[in-house]
Design a protein around this motif. Structure first.
Motif, PDB file in Angstrom:
ATOM      1  N   LEU A  48       0.883  -1.202  -0.060  1.00 11.78           N
ATOM      2  CA  LEU A  48      -0.011   0.220   0.018  1.00 11.78           C
ATOM      3  C   LEU A  48       0.810   1.247   0.077  1.00 11.78           C
ATOM      4  CD1 LEU A  48      -3.035   0.645  -0.209  1.00 11.78           C
ATOM      5  CD2 LEU A  48      -3.071   0.939   2.105  1.00 11.78           C
ATOM      6  N   PRO A  49       2.090   1.276   0.947  1.00 13.60           N
ATOM      7  CA  PRO A  49       2.838   2.607   0.511  1.00 13.60           C
ATOM      8  C   PRO A  49       3.134   2.685  -0.811  1.00 13.60           C
ATOM      9  CG  PRO A  49       3.514   1.295   2.636  1.00 13.60           C
ATOM     10  CD  PRO A  49       2.510   0.454   1.882  1.00 13.60           C
ATOM     11  N   GLU A  51       1.682   2.013  -3.362  1.00 11.95           N
ATOM     12  CA  GLU A  51       0.566   2.327  -4.261  1.00 11.95           C
ATOM     13  C   GLU A  51       0.303   3.893  -3.954  1.00 11.95           C
ATOM     14  OE1 GLU A  51      -3.006   0.024  -4.178  1.00 11.95           O
ATOM     15  OE2 GLU A  51      -1.759  -1.891  -4.170  1.00 11.95           O
ATOM     16  N   THR A  52       0.335   4.108  -2.849  1.00 11.81           N
ATOM     17  CA  THR A  52       0.139   5.616  -2.397  1.00 11.81           C
ATOM     18  C   THR A  52       1.040   6.402  -3.130  1.00 11.81           C
ATOM     19  OG1 THR A  52      -0.500   4.840  -0.411  1.00 11.81           O
ATOM     20  CG2 THR A  52       0.078   7.215  -0.345  1.00 11.81           C
ATOM     21  N   ARG A  56       0.043   9.389  -6.093  1.00 10.50           N
ATOM     22  CA  ARG A  56       0.487  10.853  -5.774  1.00 10.50           C
ATOM     23  C   ARG A  56       1.454  11.332  -6.986  1.00 10.50           C
ATOM     24  NH1 ARG A  56       0.966  12.927   0.186  1.00 10.50           N
ATOM     25  NH2 ARG A  56       2.260  14.451  -0.884  1.00 10.50           N
ATOM     26  N   LEU A  73       5.521  12.762   1.228  1.00 17.31           N
ATOM     27  CA  LEU A  73       4.598  11.794   1.813  1.00 17.31           C
ATOM     28  C   LEU A  73       5.413  11.460   3.172  1.00 17.31           C
ATOM     29  CD1 LEU A  73       2.235  10.029   1.196  1.00 17.31           C
ATOM     30  CD2 LEU A  73       3.970   8.246   0.559  1.00 17.31           C
ATOM     31  N   GLN A  80      -0.018   8.416   6.418  1.00 21.31           N
ATOM     32  CA  GLN A  80      -0.289   8.803   5.228  1.00 21.31           C
ATOM     33  C   GLN A  80       0.169   7.726   4.245  1.00 21.31           C
ATOM     34  OE1 GLN A  80      -2.676  11.139   4.449  1.00 21.31           O
ATOM     35  NE2 GLN A  80      -2.852  11.045   6.782  1.00 21.31           N
ATOM     36  N   LEU A  81       1.041   6.869   4.658  1.00 16.71           N
ATOM     37  CA  LEU A  81       1.490   5.778   3.667  1.00 16.71           C
ATOM     38  C   LEU A  81       0.416   4.891   3.527  1.00 16.71           C
ATOM     39  CD1 LEU A  81       5.277   5.432   4.782  1.00 16.71           C
ATOM     40  CD2 LEU A  81       4.384   6.291   2.639  1.00 16.71           C
ATOM     41  N   TRP A  82      -0.353   4.437   4.720  1.00 13.15           N
ATOM     42  CA  TRP A  82      -1.295   3.660   4.651  1.00 13.15           C
ATOM     43  C   TRP A  82      -2.814   4.166   4.370  1.00 13.15           C
ATOM     44  CZ3 TRP A  82       3.344   2.967   7.134  1.00 13.15           C
ATOM     45  CH2 TRP A  82       4.113   1.989   6.889  1.00 13.15           C
ATOM     46  N   ARG A  83      -2.802   5.348   3.860  1.00 11.95           N
ATOM     47  CA  ARG A  83      -4.165   5.718   3.618  1.00 11.95           C
ATOM     48  C   ARG A  83      -5.068   5.001   2.689  1.00 11.95           C
ATOM     49  NH1 ARG A  83      -4.593  11.662   0.642  1.00 11.95           N
ATOM     50  NH2 ARG A  83      -2.531  11.767   1.986  1.00 11.95           N
ATOM     51  N   GLY A  84      -6.231   4.693   3.159  1.00  9.09           N
ATOM     52  CA  GLY A  84      -7.047   3.715   2.072  1.00  9.09           C
ATOM     53  C   GLY A  84      -7.016   2.212   2.527  1.00  9.09           C
ATOM     54  N   SER A  88      -9.089  -0.929   1.165  1.00 10.13           N
ATOM     55  CA  SER A  88      -8.303  -1.937   0.481  1.00 10.13           C
ATOM     56  C   SER A  88      -8.301  -3.262   0.894  1.00 10.13           C
ATOM     57  CB  SER A  88      -6.954  -1.417   0.390  1.00 10.13           C
ATOM     58  OG  SER A  88      -6.555  -0.259  -0.391  1.00 10.13           O
TER      59      SER A  88
END
Length: 143
Positions: A48-49, A51-52, A56, A73, A80-84, A88
């Motif tokens: 996820l990081p 993907e983030t 961006r 970031l 914020q690295l694991w936003r969403g 997911s």
């Protein structure tokens, strides 16, 4: 990124399924689905990081700078690295259901076969995998 995501998913899924069997538990369809969801969530922790960061950079356009985006970031805060992550995590149901349905269809197909016939042909595997993916997508589409 996708290669890493798929590797982590199938590695974790296989390890969880093996541990489930080693514990002497019956590997049922709900157990397969649970292993799949756990494997998917475990993979998200790593992917996820990435993907983030990719999202961006895509949103920044042509003037995107990898180091600047990474710095920004991290400056926004490590969470914020694991936003969403929660959304997911729900979406990990699709591959989990795909694998569970495939295993169920495979067991049904191979039931009653003996000896060398106990293996699926490439065509059978393709058809079962396609059908499994269709069923999983049909179930999770509203999500």
């Amino acid at each position: 990124h996708t290669v890493l995501q798929n590797f982590l998913y199938f590695y974790n899924y296989s390890a969880l399924k093996s541990a489930w069997k080693a514990a002497g538990l019956r590997v049922s369809t709900p157990a397969n689905t649970l292993c799949g969801v756990i494997a998917g969530v475990a993979g998200l922790i790593v992917t996820l990081p990435l993907e983030t960061l990719v999202v961006r950079m895509q949103c920044a356009g042509l003037e995107a700078d990898l180091l600047a985006e990474c710095s920004q970031l991290i400056a926004d805060g490590v969470p914020q690295l694991w936003r969403g992550f929660s959304v997911s995590s729900i979406l990990t149901l699709n591959p989990a259901i795909t694998m569970s349905v495939f295993d169920l269809l495979k067991a049904t197909l191979l039931q009653g076969r003996k000896g060398a016939q106990k293996k699926m042909s490439t065509a059978e595997a393709f058809v079962l995998a396609s059908l499994s993916k269709c069923i999983a997508t049909w179930i999770t589409y509203p999500l």
